[in-house]
Structures are given as C-alpha cells and as structure tokens.
Design a protein around this motif. Sequence first.
Motif, PDB file in Angstrom:
ATOM      1  N   LYS A 104      -8.032   0.993   8.763  1.00 19.08           N
ATOM      2  CA  LYS A 104      -7.720   1.319   7.202  1.00 19.08           C
ATOM      3  C   LYS A 104      -7.199   2.554   7.192  1.00 19.08           C
ATOM      4  O   LYS A 104      -7.701   3.615   8.022  1.00 19.08           O
ATOM      5  N   VAL A 105      -5.947   2.532   6.589  1.00 20.44           N
ATOM      6  CA  VAL A 105      -5.238   3.855   6.429  1.00 20.44           C
ATOM      7  C   VAL A 105      -5.379   4.249   4.959  1.00 20.44           C
ATOM      8  O   VAL A 105      -5.172   3.360   4.290  1.00 20.44           O
ATOM      9  N   SER A 106      -5.918   5.458   4.775  1.00 17.53           N
ATOM     10  CA  SER A 106      -6.353   5.885   3.493  1.00 17.53           C
ATOM     11  C   SER A 106      -4.755   6.207   2.748  1.00 17.53           C
ATOM     12  O   SER A 106      -3.777   6.435   3.204  1.00 17.53           O
ATOM     13  N   ASP A 107      -5.184   6.217   1.408  1.00 14.90           N
ATOM     14  CA  ASP A 107      -3.901   6.564   0.411  1.00 14.90           C
ATOM     15  C   ASP A 107      -3.494   8.204   0.882  1.00 14.90           C
ATOM     16  O   ASP A 107      -2.389   8.250   0.716  1.00 14.90           O
ATOM     17  N   GLU A 108      -4.503   8.667   0.914  1.00 14.13           N
ATOM     18  CA  GLU A 108      -4.180  10.362   1.323  1.00 14.13           C
ATOM     19  C   GLU A 108      -3.346  10.327   2.614  1.00 14.13           C
ATOM     20  O   GLU A 108      -2.319  11.085   2.658  1.00 14.13           O
ATOM     21  N   GLU A 109      -3.639   9.630   3.639  1.00 13.21           N
ATOM     22  CA  GLU A 109      -2.885   9.692   4.886  1.00 13.21           C
ATOM     23  C   GLU A 109      -1.344   9.074   4.570  1.00 13.21           C
ATOM     24  O   GLU A 109      -0.447   9.672   5.099  1.00 13.21           O
ATOM     25  N   ALA A 156       9.968  -1.672  -1.492  1.00 11.46           N
ATOM     26  CA  ALA A 156      10.443  -2.402  -2.858  1.00 11.46           C
ATOM     27  C   ALA A 156      12.128  -1.661  -2.804  1.00 11.46           C
ATOM     28  O   ALA A 156      12.888  -2.610  -3.472  1.00 11.46           O
ATOM     29  N   MET A 157      12.285  -0.687  -2.339  1.00  9.48           N
ATOM     30  CA  MET A 157      13.615  -0.123  -2.599  1.00  9.48           C
ATOM     31  C   MET A 157      14.528  -0.923  -1.332  1.00  9.48           C
ATOM     32  O   MET A 157      15.542  -1.270  -1.679  1.00  9.48           O
ATOM     33  N   ASP A 159       0.817  -1.366   0.057  1.00  9.36           N
ATOM     34  CA  ASP A 159      -0.027  -0.167   0.049  1.00  9.36           C
ATOM     35  C   ASP A 159       0.867   1.144   0.129  1.00  9.36           C
ATOM     36  O   ASP A 159       0.510   2.181  -0.565  1.00  9.36           O
ATOM     37  N   VAL A 160       1.802   1.302   1.093  1.00  9.98           N
ATOM     38  CA  VAL A 160       2.705   2.380   1.038  1.00  9.98           C
ATOM     39  C   VAL A 160       3.580   2.663  -0.539  1.00  9.98           C
ATOM     40  O   VAL A 160       3.691   3.723  -0.903  1.00  9.98           O
ATOM     41  N   ASP A 161       3.991   1.451  -0.918  1.00  4.67           N
ATOM     42  CA  ASP A 161       4.857   1.509  -2.079  1.00  4.67           C
ATOM     43  C   ASP A 161       3.943   1.929  -3.128  1.00  4.67           C
ATOM     44  O   ASP A 161       4.541   2.930  -4.019  1.00  4.67           O
ATOM     45  N   ARG A 162       2.662   1.714  -3.235  1.00  3.55           N
ATOM     46  CA  ARG A 162       1.824   1.849  -4.455  1.00  3.55           C
ATOM     47  C   ARG A 162       1.724   3.501  -4.368  1.00  3.55           C
ATOM     48  O   ARG A 162       1.813   4.156  -5.421  1.00  3.55           O
ATOM     49  N   VAL A 163       1.255   4.112  -3.206  1.00  2.00           N
ATOM     50  CA  VAL A 163       1.116   5.465  -2.973  1.00  2.00           C
ATOM     51  C   VAL A 163       2.354   6.243  -3.473  1.00  2.00           C
ATOM     52  O   VAL A 163       2.154   7.167  -4.238  1.00  2.00           O
ATOM     53  N   PHE A 212       4.753   5.265  -5.464  1.00  2.00           N
ATOM     54  CA  PHE A 212       5.003   5.074  -6.737  1.00  2.00           C
ATOM     55  C   PHE A 212       3.968   5.872  -7.832  1.00  2.00           C
ATOM     56  O   PHE A 212       4.484   6.475  -8.817  1.00  2.00           O
ATOM     57  N   ASP A 213       2.723   5.961  -7.338  1.00  2.00           N
ATOM     58  CA  ASP A 213       1.686   6.774  -7.928  1.00  2.00           C
ATOM     59  C   ASP A 213       2.107   8.237  -7.793  1.00  2.00           C
ATOM     60  O   ASP A 213       1.809   9.263  -8.705  1.00  2.00           O
ATOM     61  N   PHE A 214       2.758   8.723  -6.713  1.00  2.00           N
ATOM     62  CA  PHE A 214       3.084  10.009  -6.561  1.00  2.00           C
ATOM     63  C   PHE A 214       4.109  10.507  -7.710  1.00  2.00           C
ATOM     64  O   PHE A 214       4.384  11.468  -8.070  1.00  2.00           O
ATOM     65  N   GLY A 215       4.944   9.342  -8.138  1.00  2.00           N
ATOM     66  CA  GLY A 215       5.982   9.510  -8.940  1.00  2.00           C
ATOM     67  C   GLY A 215       7.272   8.938  -8.777  1.00  2.00           C
ATOM     68  O   GLY A 215       8.314   9.107  -9.501  1.00  2.00           O
ATOM     69  N   PHE A 216       7.651   8.417  -7.453  1.00  2.00           N
ATOM     70  CA  PHE A 216       8.768   7.838  -7.172  1.00  2.00           C
ATOM     71  C   PHE A 216       9.088   6.555  -8.063  1.00  2.00           C
ATOM     72  O   PHE A 216       8.115   6.010  -8.453  1.00  2.00           O
ATOM     73  N   PRO A 217      10.189   6.415  -8.492  1.00  2.00           N
ATOM     74  CA  PRO A 217      10.563   4.895  -9.349  1.00  2.00           C
ATOM     75  C   PRO A 217       9.894   3.949  -8.387  1.00  2.00           C
ATOM     76  O   PRO A 217       9.661   2.889  -9.036  1.00  2.00           O
ATOM     77  N   MET A 218      10.157   3.847  -7.332  1.00  2.00           N
ATOM     78  CA  MET A 218       9.831   2.776  -6.308  1.00  2.00           C
ATOM     79  C   MET A 218       9.532   3.286  -4.742  1.00  2.00           C
ATOM     80  O   MET A 218       9.944   4.468  -4.586  1.00  2.00           O
ATOM     81  N   GLY A 219       8.932   2.568  -4.173  1.00  2.00           N
ATOM     82  CA  GLY A 219       8.533   2.837  -2.833  1.00  2.00           C
ATOM     83  C   GLY A 219       9.439   2.290  -1.738  1.00  2.00           C
ATOM     84  O   GLY A 219      10.367   1.555  -2.306  1.00  2.00           O
ATOM     85  N   PRO A 220       9.475   2.789  -0.589  1.00  2.00           N
ATOM     86  CA  PRO A 220      10.439   2.432   0.318  1.00  2.00           C
ATOM     87  C   PRO A 220      10.760   0.909   0.796  1.00  2.00           C
ATOM     88  O   PRO A 220      11.917   0.486   0.810  1.00  2.00           O
TER      89      PRO A 220
END
Length: 695
Positions: free
Chosen positions: A597-602, A526-527, A510-514, A516-524
């Motif tokens: 449930k943690v929202s994508d925004e949060e 996956a890194m 979930d964290v990585d997707r958010v 990644f969608d923000f524009g990072f090449p990968m989330g923490p």
Amino acid sequence: MTAINEVTDLRIEGDVAIVTLNSPPVNALSANVRTGLLEGVTAAEANADARSIVLICEGRTFIAGADITEFGGKGPAGASLTDVQSAMQNASKPVIAAIHGTALGGGLEVALCAHFRVAVPSARCGLPEVNLGLLPGAGGTQRLPRIVGVETALEMMTSGRHVPATESLELGLIDELAEEGALLEGAIAFAHKVVEEGRPLRKVDESNEKVEAARGKPEIFEKFRAGIARKARGFLAPEYNVRCIEAAVNEPFAEGLKTEGRLFMELMTGEQSAAQRYSFFAEREVWKIPDVPRDTPKLPIESIGIVGAGTMGGGIAMNFANIGLPVILIERDQAALDKGLAVVRANYERSAKRGRLTADDVETRMGLLSGSTSIEDLASCDLVIEAVFENMAVKKEIFADFDRVLKPGAILATNTSALNIDEIASATKRPESVIGLHFFSPANVMRLVEVVRADHTSNEVIATSMALAKRIGKMAALVGVCRGFVGNRILAPRQMQANELLLEGAMPWDVDRVLFDFGFPMGPFAMSDLAGLDIGWSKETSKGETLRDVLCEMDRRGQKNGRGFYDYAADRSSSPSPEVEKVILDFAARSGKAPRKVSDEEILERCVFPMINEGFKILAEGKAIRASDIDVIWVNGYGWPVYRGGPMFYAEQVGLANVLEKLKQFEKDFGEAFAPAPLLEQAVAEGKSCRELGF
Ligand code: HSC
C-alpha cells in the motif's frame, strides 16, 4: 507649486487644487504615497482659493494598487489607506480622480472614494487582487457592487479583469471620458462643471440600491460559484471575494468592511497569496538577464519563416500572424502545406465561432500566412524557426540550408525540445545567430516559451528573441542547452517515479488523484492518455518490455480510441480500467516486486521531491538563471498550481531540510535516482535559500 513630500505636489490652478503623485514605476500605494495623498488632500481642503480637488498621477499610470512589496513585511508605516480614503470622501469640496494607464486594486479603491472619476479612453480599471491570492482590502469589495451591481462585481473581482474606460463609463465606474492626452484639462473642466452645477458630492458608501436588489437571492451566488468552480479549483481567493460581496449584500456597509478586513488578513498572511505574490515578481524578473543588459541592441523582426507546417509549425505561425507579422511556411510538398494551412484556418474559425475573433480577423490573419515548398523563399525573413520532427541529421540539413539562403543577421531558431542546439548550430557558419525557441503544444495557446541559449548565441539574438516572445504575449525564460532543457528535464524524474510507483502497488488513478488534488490540471497517466500512448511507439519494434508497450500492443492507445490507462465513455469521462489494473499487477509480479500500500503522502513526495532535486542540479549547472525562473516555467508550461509558487518555491515552503532528509531516505529505500543534489545539501548545510545562494 508646493512639494507635500518627495512623491506628492500640490498646486492651485485658478480655483482647482491639483494633487499630483509621482512615484515610479506604477505609483503603488507605498507609505510615502499614502502620506503624500493624505497631506495633499488635507492641504487642498484647507486652501481657501480651491473650490475643487483633482487627484492625478505622473508617469505611465494612475495608482496601480497597494505596494505589494509591503505585504508580509513588518507592517505598513506612514498614513493608513483608510485615513486617505476618509479624507477624500469627507472633503467638503468635490474630489475628482483623473485616471490614465490603470487604476487597479488599491488604486481603484482610492478612486472610488473620490466623489467623481474622469479617465482617458485608453485607461483601464480593475480589482485584480484575486490574481495575487487576495481580495480588495480597502473597501473595494463593498463599494464596487454598490456601483456596478452584484453580478458584474462578482465577475470583475473573481477574474481580476482590467475593464476598458468605455465599459467603465457604461458601468458607472467613471463619470466622464477626457480626451486622450488631455487628462488634466479634462479633469479641470469637469471640476468646474461640477462646482458650477452645484452637484451633490457622491459617496459610494451611501448608495445601497444595487446591493439591496440582490438581498434574499442566495441563488445568485450559488449559480456564480458553480460557474467558476472548475477554474477556481484549489484557490482560496475567488471564494473569499465572493463571500465579501455576499457581505456587501447582506450586511450594513460598516459590517461588510469588517468582514472584508478579516478575510483580507486571512488571505494576506496565508501560503497561497505568498506564492501568488512571489509568482507576480518572478514573472517580471524572468525577463532580466544579468549578462544581457536591458539596452542590448535588438534586431528588427518584421517577417518570419517557419519550416514545418505540422501542428507545431502551424501553431507557432499563428502567434505571429496574430500580431500582424507575415509568416511563410515551408513544407516538403504542396499537400502537406495545404493540410497545415487548413488546420490553422480551422483553428481560427473555431475562435471566430466562439466569438473571440471576427470573420474579418480570420481573413486578415490567414492573409498574413503564405506557403512554399522551396526553402529559398526564406531569403528575406528576419527570423526563421525550424519545427520539423526530432531528427538531428534532418535538422542539420535544414540549418545548413538556412546558412546558405538567409541574409546576414537573420535569427536562425529551432523549436527542438530534445536535441543539442550546439550541434545543430555547428551546421552553420554563424552559430552566433542560432537559438532555441521551445514552444509548447498547442503553440498558439500555451503561454510558455523556453528561449535556449547555445554556446555561441549572441546577446543581440537573445535580447531580440526575449523581446519577440513578449511581443507575441508569451512568458519566456532563458535556459541553457541540456537534455530536455529545464521544463522537460524536471518532468523526467517525475515521470520515472510515477511509473515506478505502479510497480510497487499504486494504480495510475491513485497517482493522478494525488497530483490532481495537489493542484495540477491532470496527473501523468491522464496526461499520457490525452497525448496518446502510441506517440513514438511502433508495433514492429515493440517488445512488450514496458507497461506502455504492453498497453499499446493491446490497442490501448489513449483517449483517441477510448482506451488507455483509463476507459473512456462517449462523453470522454474516464473510469479506472480493471483490464489495466490486471496488466499492471502482472507486470509488477514479473518485475519481482511485492505490491504494497503506497500512501498518498509517499506518492506526492516521490513525484515532487525528485523534481526539486533536479531543479537544484539545473541551477548548479547554470542552465537556469534563478530558482524563480524554474518556477515560472513550471507554472506557465506544465500546470504547476500558481498558489504553490512552483517547485522551487514549494521546496522552501516545505523546508529544504525536510526535502533533503526525505531524498536521503528514498535514496536508501529506492536507489540512486534520489541522490541529493550537492547544491541542495549546501543550501541546507548553510541554512540558506536559493536566493541567498545567488540563485
Ligand atoms: C492591492 O492593491 C490590495 C488593495 O486591495 C489594498 C489593500 C489594503 C491593505 C490594508 C492592510 C491592512 N506593487 O508589470 P510591469 C512593479 S494588491 C509593487 O512590468 P507593465 C513591477 O514589479 C495590488 N510593485 O509593468 C515592476 O518592477 P520592476 C493590486 C509593483 O506596464 C514595475 O512595477 N494591483 C506593483 O507591464 C513595472 O511593472 C495589482 O495587482 C505593485 N502593486 O504593467 C496590479 N505593480 O520594473 C499589479 C507593479 O522592478 N500590477 N509593480 O520589475 C500590474 O498589473 C502591472 O504592473 C501594471 C503595469 C498593469 C500596473
């Protein structure tokens, strides 16, 4: 000679009218340049003695594009670019653009409205607007494919590549090469030839053959889109450039121009281009250091020594060998040295295989690298870089050796990413020569270097280090000594929140997707899997206290053994791991937190706002010169999407007051990690941006 205005002259040599622009630094198309051009060409057209018109520029370059500082302002004053272009294209006498330096963006678009183009061999042409989040808005999208064909135009406009003169000649972008250093003479001779031969005056607008060839073949565009999809992810401009070329193919010229204009305005007024234009200037400002004037004497650097031939040392060495500087690598024993040099050779050979280097290049570069097991062999080096593991005692020992062995005036640098450079410098009697050069891994690839100024580092050493970073093609930012310097210091709170979020109910994917969608090449996460979860972990001392400990104890060490936060298939594709999910839920239960449930925004705000907060603390402590330097570091070293400018630019786009309000809320809900930085509170209280506060 007639002065047309403060940046334009007209003179008549024989029967050739010469319109000269002189608007340093890059003859950008500001209002007075456009006006000068229009009036100059009009006067030349009216001059009875002139049978042809040459347009040429003074200074380092032909017109390098529109004046970017005019975008987003009050709207252009002076003559319009369209009027300039019409005057040139509709002139009754041949108009010849004489190009040196770079004809870029609006500069090339002006040149494309000349009937002919002559350039010196060192010149380059391109439409790099895409890199500013834009598209060529002065007819370039319609004219370029009419000259070079659709496929080449697609490639040029979505990469922004500066095409060398010889290639430009082959593509038909220019008509003739002039001798280097004799551009005006070459252009005048060409003008005479054109007049004598009575060559028809070519108008690019009217030649439709190349665009017609692509009509009814939408597959050209679909294939191209698929090819750039990965690189262009998140960016608007590449797609808009493609659409303009589609319009060039499918619409009449005048309609295509309208499409171009509409899409240009959309990009120009949008957030992405604002961020990318900001980044353009930030990457130029970062080199300016208020208390180290431009004319600070620089030390000559012609030979380099590196202690440590591991991944980092070897990668650093390649940067210098690439520009022809000899490097001596020092290791404890011959085996480590041989291994390090073999890795460097393998890297070069991989580049050769991909066609980026010739076999000769590989040998030339390897020939510049030598090795030794004796630190005494560094005696004649101008600059040495220590690149061993992070251990203060070992580093101090090495710096004491440097002090003993190296000639006076040599620069003593450390590549530490974590240790206190003032303490390292205390091992020498010349702390003024000590500096941090924090390269990022892989050091031969990553563009960023943090140049770390310690308490006593001299201005000469700073100026020389910055200049050297530029020489090896890096983006350098001067930072101060503090934990993690600027980049890693800002990374730390993000990492902390990413981990916290797992205990509250979010999963790594979930964290990585958010992010990644923000524009990072990968989330923490996956890194972490890519880097290896077991870096710095030891089986003997592991107590299962952290999630990472538990995963490593389960032999989930990351991509390298196919199991980390994710499960990896043979082709390295990843999928969420049910086993890890269970571990996280157990771990969270033990920590006493009820999952929610943690929202994508949060997720986004919890990860990004503390980074911004840390940025404000860094500025207040004087560890970065300006907010934009922090952004340069994060864009170039950590994959922050350039179309979001960097954390500090993003903060201002979101609104500093909004960031502050959220941080206060998070502080209430989750504790003091979110306590707002006093400088952020001040900015909001005074309603000022970082720049307005002097940062
Ligand atoms: C464009 O052209 C849009 C068009 O399609 C027209 C659209 C029509 C609009 C119609 C509206 C209805 N402007 O890089 P350096 C400054 S978009 C202002 O260190 P170098 C730079 O900030 C443009 N300033 O030198 C720096 O200032 P400082 C497309 C510009 O030798 C100084 O010049 N063109 C500027 O390493 C020196 O720059 C581009 O994207 C500009 N266009 O490289 C080209 N360009 O000294 C952008 C530079 O105060 N420029 N400056 O720090 C470059 O790529 C590089 O500057 C060069 C020179 C390769 C030209």
